[in-house]
Write a protein that holds these residues in place. Structure first.
Motif, PDB file in Angstrom:
ATOM      1  N   ARG A   1       3.044  82.357  90.413  1.00  0.00           N
ATOM      2  CA  ARG A   1       4.160  82.763  89.546  1.00  0.00           C
ATOM      3  C   ARG A   1       4.481  81.624  88.561  1.00  0.00           C
ATOM      4  O   ARG A   1       4.695  81.869  87.377  1.00  0.00           O
ATOM      5  CB  ARG A   1       5.370  83.076  90.433  1.00  0.00           C
TER       6      ARG A   1
ATOM      7  N   GLU B   1       4.918  90.613  88.096  1.00  0.00           N
ATOM      8  CA  GLU B   1       4.681  91.792  88.941  1.00  0.00           C
ATOM      9  C   GLU B   1       3.696  92.750  88.272  1.00  0.00           C
ATOM     10  O   GLU B   1       2.894  93.393  88.959  1.00  0.00           O
ATOM     11  CB  GLU B   1       6.000  92.506  89.254  1.00  0.00           C
TER      12      GLU B   1
ATOM     13  N   ASP C   1       0.337  91.161  88.947  1.00  0.00           N
ATOM     14  CA  ASP C   1       0.021  91.127  90.377  1.00  0.00           C
ATOM     15  C   ASP C   1      -0.031  92.556  90.927  1.00  0.00           C
ATOM     16  O   ASP C   1       0.846  92.989  91.679  1.00  0.00           O
ATOM     17  CB  ASP C   1       1.069  90.287  91.118  1.00  0.00           C
TER      18      ASP C   1
ATOM     19  N   HIS D   1       0.375  93.122  94.647  1.00  0.00           N
ATOM     20  CA  HIS D   1       1.619  92.549  95.169  1.00  0.00           C
ATOM     21  C   HIS D   1       1.370  91.505  96.264  1.00  0.00           C
ATOM     22  O   HIS D   1       2.133  91.391  97.225  1.00  0.00           O
ATOM     23  CB  HIS D   1       2.561  93.649  95.670  1.00  0.00           C
ATOM     24  N   SER D   2       0.319  90.713  96.051  1.00  0.00           N
ATOM     25  CA  SER D   2      -0.034  89.671  97.018  1.00  0.00           C
ATOM     26  C   SER D   2       0.756  88.380  96.810  1.00  0.00           C
ATOM     27  O   SER D   2       0.701  87.487  97.644  1.00  0.00           O
ATOM     28  CB  SER D   2      -1.527  89.354  96.921  1.00  0.00           C
TER      29      SER D   2
ATOM     30  N   ALA E   1       0.144  86.495  94.151  1.00  0.00           N
ATOM     31  CA  ALA E   1      -0.707  85.687  93.269  1.00  0.00           C
ATOM     32  C   ALA E   1      -1.546  86.645  92.429  1.00  0.00           C
ATOM     33  O   ALA E   1      -1.823  87.772  92.836  1.00  0.00           O
ATOM     34  CB  ALA E   1      -1.609  84.768  94.082  1.00  0.00           C
ATOM     35  N   VAL E   2      -1.932  86.185  91.260  1.00  0.00           N
ATOM     36  CA  VAL E   2      -2.761  86.995  90.365  1.00  0.00           C
ATOM     37  C   VAL E   2      -4.188  86.476  90.453  1.00  0.00           C
ATOM     38  O   VAL E   2      -4.457  85.327  90.091  1.00  0.00           O
ATOM     39  CB  VAL E   2      -2.247  86.905  88.907  1.00  0.00           C
ATOM     40  N   ASP E   3      -5.081  87.330  90.977  1.00  0.00           N
ATOM     41  CA  ASP E   3      -6.481  86.907  91.058  1.00  0.00           C
ATOM     42  C   ASP E   3      -7.188  87.213  89.740  1.00  0.00           C
ATOM     43  O   ASP E   3      -6.615  87.817  88.824  1.00  0.00           O
ATOM     44  CB  ASP E   3      -7.194  87.530  92.263  1.00  0.00           C
TER      45      ASP E   3
ATOM     46  N   GLU F   1      -7.342  90.932  88.675  1.00  0.00           N
ATOM     47  CA  GLU F   1      -6.050  91.438  88.206  1.00  0.00           C
ATOM     48  C   GLU F   1      -5.751  90.920  86.806  1.00  0.00           C
ATOM     49  O   GLU F   1      -5.267  91.677  85.946  1.00  0.00           O
ATOM     50  CB  GLU F   1      -4.938  91.001  89.158  1.00  0.00           C
TER      51      GLU F   1
END
Length: 154
Positions: free
Chosen positions: A42, A81, A84, A87-88, A90-92, A95
């Motif tokens: 975030r 959000e 993500d 909704h883990s 973290a943004v991989d 994503e």
């Protein structure tokens, strides 16, 4: 700052070129992933959004008040959000790529078919600048191909 001329088809063509778009997204993701853990936190995404300075108030000489900090935080949380998707927390990479594709296609829709001059940041990288450079390279390749055909045919 650079000025490019583009329209929606310029951006769509760039996004459709998987190799070019992936290189651009990969570079941007790597630059944002400051701790190198392979995901965007975030805080990492927020730093990137803050660098755009979109929420600094009305600008020089403006009578508009600066935004309320709690509203700014809520906006940044909302953007996070959106990125993500699972909704883990973290943004991989997948994503990030998927959301950037969605954003760029929305930009293309907004640009429409009329060419526009757009000022872009040429220091920190810009997807729009890369889209215009991609189109320029495609046109140059077509011109070379046509010139070669003409030379071979004569």
């Amino acid at each position: 700052m650079s000025v490019v001329v583009l329209d929606g088809s310029t951006v769509r063509s760039f996004v459709a070129d998987e190799a070019a778009f992936s290189r651009s997204v990969d570079a941007r993701f790597a630059a944002l992933d400051t701790n190198g853990d392979g995901v965007l936190s975030r805080a990492e995404l927020r730093r990137a959004l803050e660098s755009f300075r979109l929420l600094d108030g009305g600008g020089f000489g403006s009578t508009e008040p600066p935004p309320v900090p709690s509203e700014v935080a809520a906006l940044y949380d909302s953007v996070f959000e959106q990125f993500d998707a699972d909704h883990s927390g973290a943004v991989d990479h997948a994503e990030f790529r998927d959301e950037m594709r969605r954003i760029m296609l929305a930009v293309a829709d907004g640009l429409g078919s009329q060419p526009l001059q757009v000022a872009v940041d040429d220091q920190g990288g810009s997807f729009l600048l890369e889209a215009a450079e991609h189109e320029e390279a495609m046109i140059a390749a077509r011109v070379r191909k046509e010139s070669k055909k003409e030379a071979d045919g004569k």
